[in-house]
Design an enzyme around this catalytic site. Structure first.
Site, mmCIF file in Angstrom:
data_model
loop_
_atom_site.group_PDB
_atom_site.id
_atom_site.type_symbol
_atom_site.label_atom_id
_atom_site.label_comp_id
_atom_site.label_asym_id
_atom_site.label_seq_id
_atom_site.Cartn_x
_atom_site.Cartn_y
_atom_site.Cartn_z
ATOM 1 N N HIS A 156 -1.218 -5.174 -2.680
ATOM 2 C CA HIS A 156 0.132 -4.590 -2.670
ATOM 3 C C HIS A 156 0.583 -4.357 -1.232
ATOM 4 O O HIS A 156 -0.181 -3.906 -0.389
ATOM 5 C CB HIS A 156 0.209 -3.324 -3.519
ATOM 6 C CG HIS A 156 -0.595 -2.147 -3.034
ATOM 7 N ND1 HIS A 156 -0.133 -1.279 -2.074
ATOM 8 C CD2 HIS A 156 -1.820 -1.678 -3.399
ATOM 9 C CE1 HIS A 156 -1.029 -0.325 -1.876
ATOM 10 N NE2 HIS A 156 -2.070 -0.551 -2.659
ATOM 11 N N ASP B 121 3.328 -2.493 -0.566
ATOM 12 C CA ASP B 121 4.000 -1.197 -0.409
ATOM 13 C C ASP B 121 3.015 -0.127 0.040
ATOM 14 O O ASP B 121 1.818 -0.179 -0.262
ATOM 15 C CB ASP B 121 4.715 -0.773 -1.710
ATOM 16 C CG ASP B 121 3.766 -0.550 -2.876
ATOM 17 O OD1 ASP B 121 2.867 -1.385 -3.086
ATOM 18 O OD2 ASP B 121 3.918 0.477 -3.569
ATOM 19 N N ASP C 13 -4.703 1.074 3.177
ATOM 20 C CA ASP C 13 -4.229 0.899 1.792
ATOM 21 C C ASP C 13 -2.870 0.216 1.797
ATOM 22 O O ASP C 13 -1.856 0.876 1.827
ATOM 23 C CB ASP C 13 -4.172 2.270 1.118
ATOM 24 C CG ASP C 13 -3.827 2.194 -0.354
ATOM 25 O OD1 ASP C 13 -3.862 1.089 -0.919
ATOM 26 O OD2 ASP C 13 -3.506 3.236 -0.938
ATOM 27 N N GLU D 20 2.999 -1.127 -6.132
ATOM 28 C CA GLU D 20 1.744 -0.710 -6.774
ATOM 29 C C GLU D 20 1.638 0.811 -6.787
ATOM 30 O O GLU D 20 1.168 1.411 -7.748
ATOM 31 C CB GLU D 20 0.532 -1.311 -6.044
ATOM 32 C CG GLU D 20 -0.799 -1.112 -6.781
ATOM 33 C CD GLU D 20 -1.470 0.222 -6.542
ATOM 34 O OE1 GLU D 20 -2.329 0.607 -7.344
ATOM 35 O OE2 GLU D 20 -1.142 0.925 -5.548
ATOM 36 N N GLU D 21 2.100 1.422 -5.692
ATOM 37 C CA GLU D 21 1.958 2.885 -5.559
ATOM 38 C C GLU D 21 2.773 3.629 -6.609
ATOM 39 O O GLU D 21 2.537 4.794 -6.859
ATOM 40 C CB GLU D 21 2.378 3.332 -4.147
ATOM 41 C CG GLU D 21 1.511 2.752 -3.022
ATOM 42 C CD GLU D 21 0.112 3.357 -2.966
ATOM 43 O OE1 GLU D 21 -0.221 4.206 -3.819
ATOM 44 O OE2 GLU D 21 -0.646 2.954 -2.063
ATOM 45 N N GLU E 287 -7.953 -4.024 -2.688
ATOM 46 C CA GLU E 287 -7.781 -2.592 -2.386
ATOM 47 C C GLU E 287 -8.976 -2.088 -1.575
ATOM 48 O O GLU E 287 -10.083 -2.617 -1.688
ATOM 49 C CB GLU E 287 -7.736 -1.789 -3.702
ATOM 50 C CG GLU E 287 -6.486 -1.963 -4.528
ATOM 51 C CD GLU E 287 -5.377 -0.975 -4.161
ATOM 52 O OE1 GLU E 287 -5.452 -0.356 -3.080
ATOM 53 O OE2 GLU E 287 -4.432 -0.863 -4.953
ATOM 54 N N HIS F 125 -3.490 7.183 2.414
ATOM 55 C CA HIS F 125 -2.447 8.178 2.123
ATOM 56 C C HIS F 125 -2.504 9.398 3.049
ATOM 57 O O HIS F 125 -1.700 10.310 2.918
ATOM 58 C CB HIS F 125 -2.474 8.659 0.656
ATOM 59 C CG HIS F 125 -2.221 7.571 -0.354
ATOM 60 N ND1 HIS F 125 -1.653 7.809 -1.580
ATOM 61 C CD2 HIS F 125 -2.435 6.240 -0.321
ATOM 62 C CE1 HIS F 125 -1.545 6.673 -2.259
ATOM 63 N NE2 HIS F 125 -2.028 5.707 -1.501
HETATM 64 ZN ZN LIG Z 1 -3.690 0.748 -2.758
#
Ligand SMILES: [Zn+2]
Length: 417
Positions: A100, A102, A133, A167-168, A191, A391
């Site tokens: 992903h 995003d 991530d 995805e998030e 991931e 994150h």
């Molecule tokens: Zn991820």
């Protein structure tokens, strides 16, 4: 080691500088969920330069009607292109690398020591939101295919890169790719797993509770009923349920995880004035689902726990808490640890890195479920970076690990070939 394999690994190692520059550019191309276009343009150019057959399109909200167990996505798609590239003849068996593009917002800037969108290389790490991530894994998978090309090894079978949006927020990009017919025969999701090989994924539901009270002046609060106080027994029941569920099963893949199915209350809002008894409390949170457990079974356990707690309280029994399941629903997913796909990645890792990867399962939701449950194709999760820094402020990924993942992806692709 065969000649082809050592040639491919040499090509990966030789591309290190270019790979890290590309990763840094990807981090600079800010792509917070909802506006992924700048980074997707970079990915598209790279995949085109490599000679891939590139599909670059904007999904439309209409496609997702009736797909609630997979997705809930309300953002418009004007600046949200998906990118899928195929390498090969288009008629052979296809191995997809899925990543992903995003990233989550940078959060409180004062907690960052570096520019969250600077893509800075320092001390053997690339810094910035999304570096771990999961732009590191995505870049590594693209460069793995590029290394096969540089090494001049031809494959009978096809390879695919899926650089997906959203995805998030629930997986809308992978869902859109599958619905458009980009269905591979197997998928490696890049991931961050710290180079552990994950063959299952816990699921997750989002809940919203509305606990009722009765407003009164704070000076005569005995005339009212505080929704804050009535939340007490409900919260107690939910924490007890979390404990019970976390120990209800033993899953080898989660032996290092204190609790793979957490129930976390994320927000609580109540009241509208400091000297008024709060007439309503709204609490929202996430609720973990075991691999193999249906969302329906998990949600009814939750609802039963709340109702049982309410039956012991006269007010709550008469004013039951409203329970709403909202937003994305992540079904759980799993494939057999001895399935040929994890074995293929495992032997690639043994050869590329000299040791077998640790095995495990993901406690968080990923796009794996879209492959296994919707497209009915096997998928594993394997990638560079420590999920614990994803994150967070000063998110980063180790260059060494990105390169290691790239080596493993390249040998896995070669074995697929
Ligand atoms: Zn991820």
């Amino acid at each position: 080691m065969s000649d082809a394999r050592s040639k491919v690994l040499r090509a990966v190692d030789a591309s290190k500088g270019e790979l890290i520059r590309f990763l840094s550019e990807l981090v600079k191309a800010k792509s917070i969920t909802g506006d992924e276009q700048p980074a997707q343009e970079l990915v598209r150019e790279k995949l085109r330069d490599m000679g891939g057959t590139v599909d670059y399109w904007r999904p439309s909200a209409k496609e997702f009607t009736g797909r609630e167990s997979f997705i809930s996505e309300e953002r418009p798609f004007r600046r949200r292109p998906n990118v899928v590239a195929r390498f090969g003849k288009g008629c052979a068996k296809t191995l997809a690398f899925n990543g992903h593009i995003d990233v989550v917002p940078e959060g409180d800037l004062s907690l960052w020591k570096r520019d969250p969108f600077g893509g800075q290389l320092s001390g053997g790490r690339v810094y910035g939101r999304g570096s771990c991530d999961m732009k590191g894994g995505l870049a590594a998978s693209i460069f793995a295919i590029s290394a096969l090309q540089h090494a001049g090894v031809g494959l009978e079978n096809d390879l695919m890169v899926q650089s997906v949006i959203g995805e998030e927020s629930g997986g809308v990009g992978t869902l859109a790719a599958i619905l458009r017919g980009h269905v591979p025969d197997a998928a490696i999701i890049a991931e961050p797993t710290g180079l552990s090989l994950l063959t299952s994924q816990a699921g997750c539901l989002m809940f919203r509770l509305r606990v009722a009270g009765r407003a009164a002046h704070g000076a005569s609060r005995y005339l009212g009923v505080s929704a804050v106080e009535k939340f007490g027994p409900v919260m107690g029941a939910l924490l007890a349920l979390e404990k019970k569920r976390s120990t209800a099963r033993r899953d080898q893949l989660y032996s290092g995880v204190p609790n793979p199915v957490t129930l976390s209350i994320g927000t609580v809002r109540a009241g509208n004035w400091d000297s008024t008894v709060p007439e309503e409390l709204v609490a929202e949170g996430r609720y973990g689902v075991w691999p193999g457990e249906s969302l329906g079974r998990a949600s009814s356990q939750f609802e039963d726990a709340v109702r049982r707690a309410e039956s012991a309280d006269t007010w709550l029994a008469q004013h039951p808490t409203s329970i709403e399941w909202y937003g994305p629903q992540w079904e759980s997913a799993a494939i057999a640890p001895r399935h040929w796909l994890p074995r293929l990645v495992e032997s690639a890792a043994k050869e590329a890195l000299g040791k077998a990867p640790a095995r495990g399962g993901s406690a968080g939701g990923t796009d794996m479920r879209l492959f296994t449950n919707l497209a009915r194709v096997p998928a594993v999760i394997y990638g560079p970076g420590d999920d614990a820094v994803a994150h967070f402020s000063d998110e980063s990924v180790e260059v060494k690990e990105v390169l290691a993942a790239c080596r493993v992806y390249a040998l896995a692709a070669l074995a697929w070939g």
